[in-house]
Design a protein around this motif. Sequence first.
Motif, mmCIF file in Angstrom:
data_model
loop_
_atom_site.group_PDB
_atom_site.id
_atom_site.type_symbol
_atom_site.label_atom_id
_atom_site.label_comp_id
_atom_site.label_asym_id
_atom_site.label_seq_id
_atom_site.Cartn_x
_atom_site.Cartn_y
_atom_site.Cartn_z
ATOM 1 N N GLN A 486 0.839 -1.187 0.000
ATOM 2 C CA GLN A 486 0.000 0.000 0.000
ATOM 3 C C GLN A 486 0.883 1.250 0.000
ATOM 4 O O GLN A 486 0.641 2.190 -0.755
ATOM 5 C CB GLN A 486 -0.870 -0.012 1.258
ATOM 6 C CG GLN A 486 -2.308 0.320 0.989
ATOM 7 C CD GLN A 486 -3.160 -0.038 2.196
ATOM 8 O OE1 GLN A 486 -2.811 -0.922 2.978
ATOM 9 N NE2 GLN A 486 -4.246 0.635 2.373
ATOM 10 N N ARG A 487 1.941 1.210 0.839
ATOM 11 C CA ARG A 487 2.854 2.360 0.897
ATOM 12 C C ARG A 487 3.514 2.576 -0.450
ATOM 13 O O ARG A 487 3.622 3.695 -0.932
ATOM 14 C CB ARG A 487 3.916 2.128 1.985
ATOM 15 C CG ARG A 487 3.476 2.629 3.356
ATOM 16 C CD ARG A 487 4.681 2.834 4.257
ATOM 17 N NE ARG A 487 5.430 1.596 4.469
ATOM 18 C CZ ARG A 487 5.107 0.703 5.408
ATOM 19 N NH1 ARG A 487 4.068 0.898 6.197
ATOM 20 N NH2 ARG A 487 5.819 -0.399 5.551
ATOM 21 N N ARG A 489 2.384 1.727 -3.358
ATOM 22 C CA ARG A 489 1.418 2.233 -4.338
ATOM 23 C C ARG A 489 1.230 3.728 -4.153
ATOM 24 O O ARG A 489 1.201 4.501 -5.106
ATOM 25 C CB ARG A 489 0.092 1.497 -4.182
ATOM 26 C CG ARG A 489 -0.800 1.627 -5.402
ATOM 27 C CD ARG A 489 -1.989 0.700 -5.372
ATOM 28 N NE ARG A 489 -2.546 0.559 -4.041
ATOM 29 C CZ ARG A 489 -2.557 -0.572 -3.364
ATOM 30 N NH1 ARG A 489 -2.056 -1.665 -3.898
ATOM 31 N NH2 ARG A 489 -3.074 -0.620 -2.162
ATOM 32 N N LYS A 490 1.127 4.149 -2.914
ATOM 33 C CA LYS A 490 0.952 5.579 -2.634
ATOM 34 C C LYS A 490 2.162 6.361 -3.131
ATOM 35 O O LYS A 490 2.036 7.437 -3.721
ATOM 36 C CB LYS A 490 0.745 5.794 -1.136
ATOM 37 C CG LYS A 490 -0.720 5.670 -0.754
ATOM 38 C CD LYS A 490 -0.954 6.092 0.680
ATOM 39 C CE LYS A 490 -2.355 5.690 1.111
ATOM 40 N NZ LYS A 490 -2.411 5.301 2.526
ATOM 41 N N ALA A 491 3.341 5.791 -2.892
ATOM 42 C CA ALA A 491 4.564 6.473 -3.321
ATOM 43 C C ALA A 491 4.583 6.620 -4.836
ATOM 44 O O ALA A 491 4.931 7.693 -5.373
ATOM 45 C CB ALA A 491 5.787 5.680 -2.849
ATOM 46 N N ALA A 493 2.025 6.733 -6.799
ATOM 47 C CA ALA A 493 1.016 7.723 -7.179
ATOM 48 C C ALA A 493 1.560 9.129 -7.003
ATOM 49 O O ALA A 493 1.369 10.008 -7.853
ATOM 50 C CB ALA A 493 -0.245 7.521 -6.337
ATOM 51 N N ARG A 494 2.284 9.321 -5.882
ATOM 52 C CA ARG A 494 2.868 10.653 -5.636
ATOM 53 C C ARG A 494 3.852 11.006 -6.730
ATOM 54 O O ARG A 494 3.873 12.116 -7.238
ATOM 55 C CB ARG A 494 3.574 10.665 -4.278
ATOM 56 C CG ARG A 494 2.679 11.137 -3.144
ATOM 57 C CD ARG A 494 3.517 11.583 -1.957
ATOM 58 N NE ARG A 494 4.416 10.534 -1.467
ATOM 59 C CZ ARG A 494 4.024 9.577 -0.609
ATOM 60 N NH1 ARG A 494 2.783 9.546 -0.153
ATOM 61 N NH2 ARG A 494 4.865 8.662 -0.206
#
Lengths: 501, 201
Positions: A486-487, A489-491, A493-494
Amino acid sequence: MATLAVPNKPEALESQELLTRVQTDRSCRQTVLIYYTSAVFWLLLGSVLAILASLKMHIPGFLADWEWLTFGRVRPAHLNSMIYGWAVMAAIGTLLWLQARMGRVRLPLPLLLPVSGLVWNVGVAYGMIAILIGYSSSTEWLEFPVPVLGFFGFCLVLIIYATLVMMMRRKVHHTYVSQWYIYGGVLWFPFLYVSALILTQAPHINGTVRAIANWWFAHNVLGLWLTPIGLASAYYFIPKVTGRPVHSYHLSLLGFWTLALFYNWAGTHHLVGGPIPAWVITVGIVGSMMMFIPVTTVAINHHMTMLGQFHHLRTSPTLRFVVFGAMSYTLVSFHGSLAALRSFSEVAHFTHHTIAHSHLGVYCFFTMMMFGAMYYIFPRILRREWSSAPLIKVHFWTTAIGSIVYVVGLGWAGWVQGSMMNNPDIPFMDVVKYTIPWLESRSVAGTLMSVGHFVFAYLVWRMLRGDGADQQGPTLLTTARSLRKQRERKARARERAREVA
Amino acid sequence: MNRSLFIFIGVIFTVVFSLSGLVLVPDWQFSEIGQFKTADGTLYPQPLTGPPDAGRHVYMDLGCIYCHTQQVRPEGFGADIERGWGRRRTVMRDYMFDPINLTGTMRTGPDLANIGARQPSRTWQYLHLYNPVITSPGSIMPPHPFLFTVGADAAPPPDAVALPKEWQTPTAKYIIPNSRGRFLVDYLMSLDKSVDLPEAQ
């Protein structure tokens, strides 16, 4: 200052909404608890009966001296425990809670509805004992003796009344697709049950018309009662958990009305080749083919809602079960439409293939959907959390793998069994011998599923005791690995956002 | 779609529509079916009465329908006729007096529409019900010992059925069917749909 006042307003609204939710949830507590815990009890009893029946099929001498446990009684007892005990009671609990939540109203009849839960149990127990001691009506899906209707009728009248009252009093003018399905199901089921009971057992009716009425009922009880409640749950929980609106209102409208129109006519495909007028069967086949429309619309709608949200499956127990159920719905419906065709039926009819199909429907679709609903609703009505995420995982994987082994194994064996039976050069006993290893695999699969049920019952018991009461936040199935992903994926996306900028 | 009345009417209409179309219309269409007069002047079919009808209840309460059908599919659709389960397909008239639908949906065991004609030996039926593997090695049908009492007297009563030598034990040399066992076999013997009907040609 004006800019600051804006965010305050929705906050106040939100807290008001939360308060209503808490109040509606509390109004459901007693009734839903009685229906849900009873449903779990019948699920366990049904599982034990299922294992007995399954073992008896490949070990015919097993417990053969006891008449009340002979295969021909244990098997209908299993079906009725699962349908009228587990599935229907879980459905009623779910539909009452959903109605209260969606209409933002309190559950009416605070005294009579919990009583109806007890009365329903008495009805099921009476019917089950009647089957086991030899008073079955020997009409599939309607084995319970006629007096059981008195118990069921009392409860159904109250449930129709509660549904109508909640529909009238609803605080939200707009009705949501789940509400249509529940409304339909609640009105359809009593009509089906009463008219089928009359037509299968009243005197002076041609024996084959009884067969038609029998399958009109048995098929519709799935399509116009369990399916609407299952779909209502899918339509509610998928958007709820993912936080995204349903993909298309118009598709859901089309799906509802085509189901109402076509499913009704599909039941007679169970009689292909039987001693009934050809046109009745043709109508059944056409109805089954037309079912492609509602099923495809529902499948598209749910899939498009889930698109990009599949990562929630890793964390949310509810979504995991509900999505498994929704996918099985698409599968079982497409398979059912194909199975209605004469050429398909010529082989698959009268074999274990049909048994596999019915478990794909009632188990993989409906039962898994109800597990999902219960994982969501129990914590809300009790205001506690589930006590163990690993046990939820055990529940999911035993039931998922067990049911897949069950359906694939028996589906395949049934097809071969039918092909062998249609070849008169193969002695009948060879067909029987061919199926035995597959019947054994079914016993293994069924045991695995039952292990899941007992784990679930243990979780419910701990929930009732309040073992998860001190937990902060919902019980999610998050693991260290999924958190890391999840982390990441967020990274990513950023990073993408930075690149675009 | 916010009008509950509209949904209400639609929901009721669809189900009443299908009930009328699928069940009530065939019932009305075939209410004219009567018995068929065979060449020797007897009427077929006849409603069950007496012991065979009592046996039908035993057939129902033991759940025979979960493994046996009572219907023969037409020639060219499956192999029912080639397997010898009947001389012709079964039709609506065969079932006109049936007080409950026993046509069945599962063939874990063979079809029984004509079992009375196919296996007319009562001894065979009793031995098969007592323990199916005596007459049908490999069968997975459950034994029904509760329809019998066993005995080993030197002089067996007249209604006793001797067990084959290899199945005898010191305490069980023969079986005596109880009333339910006898009724059930009476019922099985009554299952015979071999009368030629014009609509089944």
